[in-house]
Design an enzyme around this catalytic site. Structure first.
Site, PDB file in Angstrom:
ATOM      1  N   ASP A 105     -68.030  -6.232  69.262  1.00 17.04           N
ATOM      2  CA  ASP A 105     -68.387  -5.473  68.300  1.00 17.04           C
ATOM      3  C   ASP A 105     -68.912  -4.338  68.495  1.00 17.04           C
ATOM      4  O   ASP A 105     -69.896  -4.351  68.993  1.00 17.04           O
ATOM      5  CB  ASP A 105     -69.361  -6.642  67.560  1.00 17.04           C
ATOM      6  N   ILE A 106     -68.735  -3.141  68.006  1.00 14.88           N
ATOM      7  CA  ILE A 106     -69.112  -1.923  68.400  1.00 14.88           C
ATOM      8  C   ILE A 106     -70.839  -1.833  68.086  1.00 14.88           C
ATOM      9  O   ILE A 106     -71.475  -1.002  68.853  1.00 14.88           O
ATOM     10  CB  ILE A 106     -68.336  -0.486  68.104  1.00 14.88           C
TER      11      ILE A 106
ATOM     12  N   ASN B  56     -65.137   7.886  56.377  1.00 18.86           N
ATOM     13  CA  ASN B  56     -64.353   8.534  55.660  1.00 18.86           C
ATOM     14  C   ASN B  56     -65.097  10.046  55.039  1.00 18.86           C
ATOM     15  O   ASN B  56     -66.252   9.993  55.465  1.00 18.86           O
ATOM     16  CB  ASN B  56     -64.030   7.717  54.254  1.00 18.86           C
TER      17      ASN B  56
ATOM     18  N   GLY C 239     -64.608  -1.857  57.124  1.00 14.17           N
ATOM     19  CA  GLY C 239     -64.368  -1.876  58.597  1.00 14.17           C
ATOM     20  C   GLY C 239     -65.644  -1.628  59.336  1.00 14.17           C
ATOM     21  O   GLY C 239     -66.867  -2.111  59.370  1.00 14.17           O
ATOM     22  N   VAL C 240     -65.627  -0.899  60.274  1.00 10.12           N
ATOM     23  CA  VAL C 240     -66.615  -0.457  61.348  1.00 10.12           C
ATOM     24  C   VAL C 240     -67.674   0.221  60.573  1.00 10.12           C
ATOM     25  O   VAL C 240     -68.675  -0.021  60.995  1.00 10.12           O
ATOM     26  CB  VAL C 240     -66.007   0.474  62.123  1.00 10.12           C
ATOM     27  N   ASP C 241     -67.128   0.977  59.617  1.00 11.94           N
ATOM     28  CA  ASP C 241     -68.242   1.817  58.920  1.00 11.94           C
ATOM     29  C   ASP C 241     -69.300   0.896  58.116  1.00 11.94           C
ATOM     30  O   ASP C 241     -70.547   1.020  58.504  1.00 11.94           O
ATOM     31  CB  ASP C 241     -67.497   2.559  57.960  1.00 11.94           C
TER      32      ASP C 241
ATOM     33  N   SER D 140     -58.924   5.099  63.042  1.00 10.42           N
ATOM     34  CA  SER D 140     -57.806   5.178  62.054  1.00 10.42           C
ATOM     35  C   SER D 140     -56.862   3.961  61.980  1.00 10.42           C
ATOM     36  O   SER D 140     -55.854   3.904  61.412  1.00 10.42           O
ATOM     37  CB  SER D 140     -56.946   6.243  62.421  1.00 10.42           C
ATOM     38  N   THR D 141     -56.896   2.786  62.853  1.00 11.20           N
ATOM     39  CA  THR D 141     -55.884   1.765  62.996  1.00 11.20           C
ATOM     40  C   THR D 141     -56.248   0.577  62.008  1.00 11.20           C
ATOM     41  O   THR D 141     -55.614  -0.491  62.228  1.00 11.20           O
ATOM     42  CB  THR D 141     -55.834   1.557  64.589  1.00 11.20           C
TER      43      THR D 141
ATOM     44  N   TYR E 146     -56.895   2.832  57.521  1.00 13.96           N
ATOM     45  CA  TYR E 146     -56.010   4.075  57.607  1.00 13.96           C
ATOM     46  C   TYR E 146     -54.551   3.788  58.282  1.00 13.96           C
ATOM     47  O   TYR E 146     -53.742   5.010  58.224  1.00 13.96           O
ATOM     48  CB  TYR E 146     -56.874   5.026  58.399  1.00 13.96           C
TER      49      TYR E 146
END
Ligand code: AR6
Length: 185
Positions: A16-17, A30, A38-40, A129-130, A133
């Protein structure tokens, strides 16, 4: 897995980043810079409101129409272990014939460039992007690793780049791409 590129290390890990210790972690944002899924979402949730405050300021002062795809900006890391968050906007996949590879490379490149400009030595990326997106992971992994390789061979301020994958499948795909691209045949 771990690879040496010029004077730096590229590390590929599953995790987990938001838990990674680095001078900066990269957010797959975005163009609104005002959050998403997601990550954001994970970064804003864990990092707290200071990150969003800085994002709002960047929108007002520098990017009133939104951050263009492929660009990157930097904010505090708020409550994260990372000191900074670099927010970049990857391309949305539309079949691969709308400059997606060029734009994805630009996201990695501009994030690394911003890190160097700020004298940061360690940076961690998610698989930009994966997710939402829809960029196919195999193609994206090749672009990501080539961009990082080209950058580190040209500029030696950054000492360590980590790519943090969220699943075993993604980690396998990135490891395979890294072996193909970085291991001398
Ligand atoms: N740590 C590491 N990787 C993660 C984490 C995490 N905590 N959470 C998800 N991933 P995405 P995108 C993986 O959708 O495709 C957002 O709504 C995930 O499994 O986060 O660039 C933004 O606001 C996937 O492999 O980013 C934008 O609107 C990868 O991170 C849009 O999504 C990227 O998935 C950006 O879409």
């Amino acid at each position: 897995m771990e690879f040496t590129i010029a004077k730096a290390t590229l590390e590929l890990i599953k995790g987990d980043i938001t838990e990674v210790e680095a001078d900066a972690i990269v957010n797959a944002a975005n163009s609104t810079l005002l959050g998403g899924g997601g990550v954001d979402a994970a970064i804003h949730n864990r990092g707290g409101p200071k990150i969003l405050e800085e994002c709002k300021r960047l929108r007002e002062k520098e990017w009133p129409d939104g951050l263009p795809t492929g660009n990157a900006v930097i904010t505090t890391g708020g409550n994260l272990k990372a000191n900074h968050v670099i927010h970049t906007v990857g391309p949305i996949w539309h079949g691969g014939v709308h400059e997606e590879p060029k734009l994805l490379r630009r996201s990695y490149w501009n994030s690394l460039k911003l890190a160097s400009m700020k004298e940061l030595k360690t940076i961690a990326f998610p698989s930009i992007s994966t997710g939402s997106y829809n960029y196919p992971t195999e193609e994206a992994s090749i672009i990501a690793i080539k961009a990082i390789k080209d950058y580190l061979e040209k500029e030696d301020k950054i000492k360590k780049v980590t790519i943090v994958l969220f699943s075993n499948r993604d980690l396998d795909i990135y490891n395979k791409a890294a072996i193909e691209i970085l291991t001398a045949k």
